[in-house]
Design an enzyme around this catalytic site. Structure first.
Site, PDB file in Angstrom:
ATOM      1  N   LYS A  53       0.839  -1.208   0.000  1.00  0.00           N
ATOM      2  CA  LYS A  53       0.000   0.000   0.000  1.00  0.00           C
ATOM      3  C   LYS A  53       0.873   1.257   0.000  1.00  0.00           C
ATOM      4  O   LYS A  53       0.625   2.196  -0.752  1.00  0.00           O
ATOM      5  CB  LYS A  53      -0.939  -0.010   1.221  1.00  0.00           C
ATOM      6  N   GLN A  97      -4.351  -1.320   9.695  1.00  0.00           N
ATOM      7  CA  GLN A  97      -4.299  -2.659   9.090  1.00  0.00           C
ATOM      8  C   GLN A  97      -4.912  -3.692  10.040  1.00  0.00           C
ATOM      9  O   GLN A  97      -4.540  -3.764  11.211  1.00  0.00           O
ATOM     10  CB  GLN A  97      -2.844  -3.032   8.754  1.00  0.00           C
ATOM     11  N   ASP A 120     -10.640   3.401   4.111  1.00  0.00           N
ATOM     12  CA  ASP A 120     -10.970   1.971   3.989  1.00  0.00           C
ATOM     13  C   ASP A 120     -12.484   1.764   3.886  1.00  0.00           C
ATOM     14  O   ASP A 120     -12.948   0.707   3.460  1.00  0.00           O
ATOM     15  CB  ASP A 120     -10.451   1.211   5.224  1.00  0.00           C
TER      16      ASP A 120
END
Ligand code: NAP
Length: 281
Positions: A53, A97, A120
């Protein structure tokens, strides 16, 4: 019949080039789109994901910062870091994460992220925005699947879409996105009776289960579009999806591969969300 491949790498390349262009335009106005990625602990898969990412951000001209914390970081300390990033004007998107260590309440941490920085799309405010059709960030994986359908100019209106898997991050938002495009949606899960009877009716199938060969050729209507979200390992340890690719490609009209399908699209949509978060500032 051999299905046409929907190439997630090629589509990602195109979309990331557009991200880079828009990021350059923002830079010219003095805004550098910034993503903060927080990793707690040393889960090897998570380490690979966050590296990918961060690298994707750098490649597209986005600023990114990776915060690595030890596995014993307290929940309070993590919440304090999220709060600091919420207030940091250089950061437009925050990604924590998952999974987090067991002593941390992941949902509580996600809810601590400012919805305007929830790239997200996991915050309840983002989920609510998707459900009601108002503006907010859409979860990256199902949004990437929608882009793949768009790339083949697939008109979902009146089509029957069957989604296998009902997680908050893939299956449920996927069903809502398909519904928003006027598909008739069936959402299947582990208690679904006769999955094959459902999938055989489908014009579009999205498999998001996490088990190999959940979808085999005898379960697919000829010409259907098959999108494989699953990420599993085969007996040789190679990455594979939920779909029996070799069998299903002989029946389907379109199919996404694993690797090189939904995976790169997920990261691409993270870049798009981060860019849009910066553009909205
Ligand atoms: P998850 O939270 O474990 O959800 C799996 C879903 O599959 C659940 O809803 C479960 O039903 C359902 N299920 C399990 N066995 C089933 C069966 N035999 N028939 C029908 N449904 C069944 O997983 P997830 O986070 O959604 O992820 C799904 C897969 O996608 C995983 O392989 C994951 O690694 C992959 N993934 C890939 C990407 C990417 O970028 N490519 C991103 C995210 C996830 P119940 O709800 O009844 O338990």
């Amino acid at each position: 019949m051999t299905a046409q491949l929907i190439d997630g790498n090629a589509l990602s390349k195109q979309l990331r080039a557009q991200v880079a262009e828009r990021a350059a335009a923002l830079r010219a106005r003095g805004v550098i789109p910034g993503l903060a990625v927080i990793l707690v602990g040393e889960n090897p898969a998570s380490q690979v994901y966050v590296r990918n990412k961060v690298k994707a951000c750098e490649d597209s001209g986005l600023y990114s910062v990776l915060e690595k914390h030890p596995a014993d970081l307290s929940e309070a300390a993590l919440l304090a870091r999220v709060e600091a990033l919420n207030n940091d004007p250089a950061i437009h998107g925050i990604l924590v994460q998952l999974p987090l260590p067991a002593h941390i309440d992941a949902q509580k941490v996600i809810e601590a992220i400012a919805p305007a920085k929830d790239v997200d799309g996991f915050h309840v405010a983002s989920a609510g925005a998707l459900m009601t059709g108002s503006s907010g960030f859409w979860p990256c994986t199902p949004n990437g699947c929608m882009k793949m359908l768009e790339s083949i100019h697939y008109d979902l209106r009146g089509k029957h879409a069957v989604v296998i898997g009902r997680s908050n991050i893939v299956g449920k938002p996927m069903a809502l996105m398909l519904l928003q495009k006027n598909a008739t949606v069936t959402l299947c899960h582990s208690a679904t009776h006769n999955l094959k009877a459902m999938t055989l009716q489908a014009d579009v199938i999205v498999a998001a289960v996490g088990k190999r060969n959940v979808l085999t050729a005898d379960m697919v209507k000829p010409g259907a579009v098959v999108i494989d979200v699953g990420m599993n390992r085969n007996d040789e340890g190679k990455l594979c999806g939920d779909v029996d690719f070799d069998g299903v490609k002989e029946v389907a009209g379109y199919i996404t591969p694993v690797p090189g399908g939904v995976g790169p699209m997920t990261i691409t949509m993270l870049l798009v969300n981060t860019l849009e978060a910066a553009e909205r500032c």
